[in-house]
Enzyme design. Structure first.
Site, PDB file in Angstrom:
ATOM      1  N   ARG A 145       0.878  -1.165   0.000  1.00 18.55           N
ATOM      2  CA  ARG A 145       0.000   0.000   0.000  1.00 18.55           C
ATOM      3  C   ARG A 145       0.916   1.216   0.000  1.00 18.55           C
ATOM      4  NH1 ARG A 145      -0.734   4.641   3.609  1.00 18.55           N
ATOM      5  NH2 ARG A 145      -2.913   5.284   3.499  1.00 18.55           N
ATOM      6  N   LEU A 146       0.864   2.025  -1.050  1.00 16.60           N
ATOM      7  CA  LEU A 146       1.754   3.168  -1.203  1.00 16.60           C
ATOM      8  C   LEU A 146       1.106   4.405  -0.595  1.00 16.60           C
ATOM      9  CD1 LEU A 146       2.927   1.119  -3.270  1.00 16.60           C
ATOM     10  CD2 LEU A 146       3.525   3.073  -4.695  1.00 16.60           C
ATOM     11  N   ASP A 147       1.748   4.932   0.419  1.00 16.25           N
ATOM     12  CA  ASP A 147       1.211   6.072   1.148  1.00 16.25           C
ATOM     13  C   ASP A 147       1.224   7.338   0.292  1.00 16.25           C
ATOM     14  OD1 ASP A 147       0.497   7.486   3.742  1.00 16.25           O
ATOM     15  OD2 ASP A 147       2.394   8.474   3.268  1.00 16.25           O
ATOM     16  N   ALA A 148       0.123   8.076   0.309  1.00 23.21           N
ATOM     17  CA  ALA A 148       0.020   9.441  -0.237  1.00 23.21           C
ATOM     18  C   ALA A 148       0.768   9.631  -1.547  1.00 23.21           C
ATOM     19  CB  ALA A 148       0.500  10.443   0.809  1.00 23.21           C
ATOM     20  N   HIS A 195      -0.178  11.160  -3.998  1.00 25.55           N
ATOM     21  CA  HIS A 195      -0.366  12.519  -4.534  1.00 25.55           C
ATOM     22  C   HIS A 195       0.819  13.408  -4.196  1.00 25.55           C
ATOM     23  CE1 HIS A 195      -2.463  12.092  -0.613  1.00 25.55           C
ATOM     24  NE2 HIS A 195      -1.838  13.217  -0.335  1.00 25.55           N
ATOM     25  N   GLU A 213      -2.688   4.995  -2.013  1.00 21.86           N
ATOM     26  CA  GLU A 213      -3.497   5.978  -1.307  1.00 21.86           C
ATOM     27  C   GLU A 213      -3.346   7.279  -2.065  1.00 21.86           C
ATOM     28  OE1 GLU A 213      -3.929   8.535   2.819  1.00 21.86           O
ATOM     29  OE2 GLU A 213      -1.987   7.818   2.135  1.00 21.86           O
ATOM     30  N   ASP A 234     -11.429   7.671  -0.462  1.00 27.50           N
ATOM     31  CA  ASP A 234     -11.860   8.455   0.696  1.00 27.50           C
ATOM     32  C   ASP A 234     -13.304   8.919   0.580  1.00 27.50           C
ATOM     33  OD1 ASP A 234      -9.486   8.230   2.058  1.00 27.50           O
ATOM     34  OD2 ASP A 234      -8.704  10.176   1.432  1.00 27.50           O
ATOM     35  N   VAL A 273      -9.232   8.104  12.025  1.00 31.10           N
ATOM     36  CA  VAL A 273      -9.349   8.067  13.489  1.00 31.10           C
ATOM     37  C   VAL A 273      -8.224   8.875  14.118  1.00 31.10           C
ATOM     38  CG1 VAL A 273      -9.331   6.601  15.537  1.00 31.10           C
ATOM     39  CG2 VAL A 273     -10.515   5.832  13.469  1.00 31.10           C
ATOM     40  N   ASN A 292      -6.140  11.122  13.083  1.00 29.70           N
ATOM     41  CA  ASN A 292      -5.961  12.542  12.797  1.00 29.70           C
ATOM     42  C   ASN A 292      -7.056  13.406  13.411  1.00 29.70           C
ATOM     43  OD1 ASN A 292      -3.498  12.474  11.438  1.00 29.70           O
ATOM     44  ND2 ASN A 292      -4.464  11.888   9.520  1.00 29.70           N
TER      45      ASN A 292
END
Length: 608
Positions: free
Chosen positions: A257-260, A262, A296, A321, A392, A394
């Protein structure tokens, strides 16, 4: 190009480090006996040497220009933390027992996101293993582990990692992670690993002393962006591609799962993500099983998952999201921050049908148009949730959904999630209504950095959830509060909620209309005034019709199901689910006046 320390067996080890700007690099053996190994530089800026009498467990660093010792940027293990020497690891000594493992297909996955440090009291990989059989019996067939790359201290979400190849020492290091993956596969559970390719953590990050890993051209919320398209970016791209392949090859990970993504900026003709997809696809062909990449992304950009032949990056799936935000606002009524863009039943209906609610509509929160059309994409290309670590953790008080809504609403959330034509993700403890918060926590050693983190988190909360007392991320108590109360899963309402989740998973896996993640064979309509959503899905002869009531009151309405032949399969208002009692009939007919209980859902299926 292989990087790091690669143990070749019989006391031989190959050292490779990318340091294009350095005039002199040597391997500094720290223990068992201290000595220096000179290295040679190739035309691409890689320094190499192959040494004898180097055994697994040897500690080493790199000496730069004859005076500065730094850990290996591609270290496989940092036994003493982010500032100390790296350790040579022999990946061949693991006795894997998963040779027959073929993986779980993405469309069949029931994903369970967990944080190693708070999932068990011990906070280690091996402590998770005894819980795998229960997770599998419950219905989970994929665990998603929050990042385990070495971070400073012993407690952290994992997104502050500074050594992407090194498995966190306080969790059990390389051996512990391998044992967990092997055990998971024995329980027919896939393992998804969360990785961070958009930034390095601030403490222990010495990469800029080796080469231009970062660029001033772009900025991220965490500082300078990674250099994926500027001068010398080939070494950076290789670094992260090698990292992805490393997890698949050495740890038998099933998906990343590749974080952020963007915050992964690349204006080159071939985006880094496309190159990564190509290399992972080649490895998949080589090992004979599908290896997945899940993104993500905050962009609502269908190019992330569109095939590269059609101008996309070709990722297998991405988090959505919009589903979470649509459902969360209907359940809680919250309208702060990005939640101001949501709150209507028709938006959740669009999330079911098209995945992206914002597909180039104006977003009041962003104050611009946002998103693209994903209606032609299959449902298994979207991972959805009612809660996750971000949504949750954040929040200022780290409240889970169980702290925000009623028990009836928790059951409704479960139905909304597991009846959707997408890949569901549960956040650890969600299945039994865990009430402990999941707070943001760190254990940095730099006082100035600790101060900056505290001030930064307070600033982030300015637009969100202002009530309550701010929790200090550096406090031990903040971490301990976030640990699961696992024993609650067998008590009272927690036990009932878990049984409902389990039953929904079973229905999802046995009813063809639910099992097939097909958005094309789906209709979603609403009665906005009554806050009702009607979901109709079908696959060949199998059909389901679901009514979800987001109203806090009984709603009387006239049913308009597609046919006259429906048998009730599940009603969350029934007493067996600790509801007040069902008012919905066992058989559903067209043009029938019905009354549905507040914040409940009813599932009907066609009779055989």
């Amino acid at each position: 190009m292989k990087i790091g320390a690669h143990y070749l067996g019989e006391g031989r080890c190959e050292f490779t480090v990318w340091a294009p700007a350095q005039e002199e690099v040597a391997v500094q053996i720290v223990s068992p006996d201290k000595h220096l190994l000179p290295m040679e530089k190739d035309e691409w800026g890689y320094w190499k040497t192959t040494a004898e009498n180097i055994d697994p467990g040897t500690l080493y660093s790199y000496k730069l220009n004859g005076d500065t010792d730094r850990p290996d940027p591609a270290s496989h293990f940092q036994p003493k933390g982010v500032h100390e020497a790296s350790e040579v690891v022999d990946h061949s000594k693991m006795n894997w027992t998963d040779t027959q493992w073929s993986g779980i297909s993405l469309e069949e996955m029931i994903i369970y996101e967990l944080h190693v440090g708070t999932f068990t009291p011990e906070g280690t990989f091996e402590a998770i293993i005894p819980r795998l059989s229960e997770l599998r019996e419950f219905g989970v067939n994929a665990i998603e582990i929050m990042p385990v790359a070495q971070f400073p201290g012993d407690r952290n979400w994992g997104y502050d990692g500074t050594y992407p190849f090194a498995v966190q020492n306080s969790y059990g290091g390389p051996e512990g992670l391998k044992k967990l993956v092997d055990a998971a596969h024995q329980h027919s559970i896939s393992v998804i690993l969360d990785v961070v390719y958009n930034h390095f953590g601030p403490e222990g990050n010495y990469t800029s002393q080796f080469g231009p890993y970062m660029t001033e051209t772009y900025k991220t919320p965490w500082g300078m962006a990674m250099n994926f398209d500027d001068a010398h970016s080939d070494g950076v791209r290789n670094y992260f591609i090698e990292n992805a392949l490393y997890w698949f090859q050495n740890y038998h990970i099933d998906a990343l799962r590749l974080d952020a993504i963007h915050a992964i900026y690349d204006l080159g003709a071939k985006h880094f993500l496309q190159e990564l997809v190509e290399k992972v696809a080649a490895l998949s062909d080589s090992v004979g099983r599908k290896l997945y990449l899940i993104a993500e992304s905050d962009l609502n950009d269908v190019r992330v998952i569109r095939e590269w032949e059609l101008g996309g990056h070709g990722m297998d799936a991405q988090w959505s999201d919009d589903f979470h935000h649509s459902l969360h606002t209907l359940l809680t009524g919250e309208q702060r921050g990005y939640y101001q863009d949501f709150g209507k039943c028709e938006q959740l209906a669009k999330a079911y049908k098209e995945s992206f609610v914002y597909s180039w509509q104006y977003s009041p929160n962003r104050q611009r148009y946002h998103g693209s059309d994903a209606s032609d994409r299959q449902g298994d290309q979207f991972v959805i949730c009612t809660q996750n670590h971000d949504q949750v953790g954040n929040r200022m008080l780290g409240e889970r959904l169980s702290n925000l809504v009623s028990f009836e609403a928790l059951k409704l959330a479960a139905g909304a999630l597991l009846l959707a034509p997408n890949v569901p993700l549960l956040f650890m403890g969600e299945e039994y209504g865990e009430e402990s918060p999941f707070l943001y926590f760190v254990s940095h050693t730099d006082p100035d950095l600790v101060k900056a983190v505290r001030e930064g988190r307070k600033k982030e909360f300015a637009a969100f959830h202002l009530e309550g007392e701010y929790k200090d991320p550096e406090s031990h108590d903040t971490f301990h509060q976030s640990q699961l109360k696992w024993e609650k899963r067998q008590e009272g309402k927690h036990k009932v909620l878990r049984e409902l989740y389990q039953h929904l998973i079973q229905l999802r896996q046995t009813i063809p209309a639910l099992k097939k993640l097909d958005k094309q064979n789906l209709e979603a309509s609403v009665s906005e005034q009554d806050q009702l959503l009607f979901l109709h899905r079908w696959s060949n002869e199998s059909q389901i019709f679901c009514i979800l009531n987001f109203n806090h009151k009984d709603v009387t309405f006239k049913a308009t199901p597609p046919t006259d032949d429906w048998q009730k399969a599940l009603d969350s208002a029934e007493s067996k689910w600790m509801g007040s009692g069902s008012t919905m009939p066992d058989k559903l007919m067209q043009e029938q006046e019905l009354t549905i209980k507040p914040q409940s859902f009813v599932l009907y299926q066609t009779q055989d």
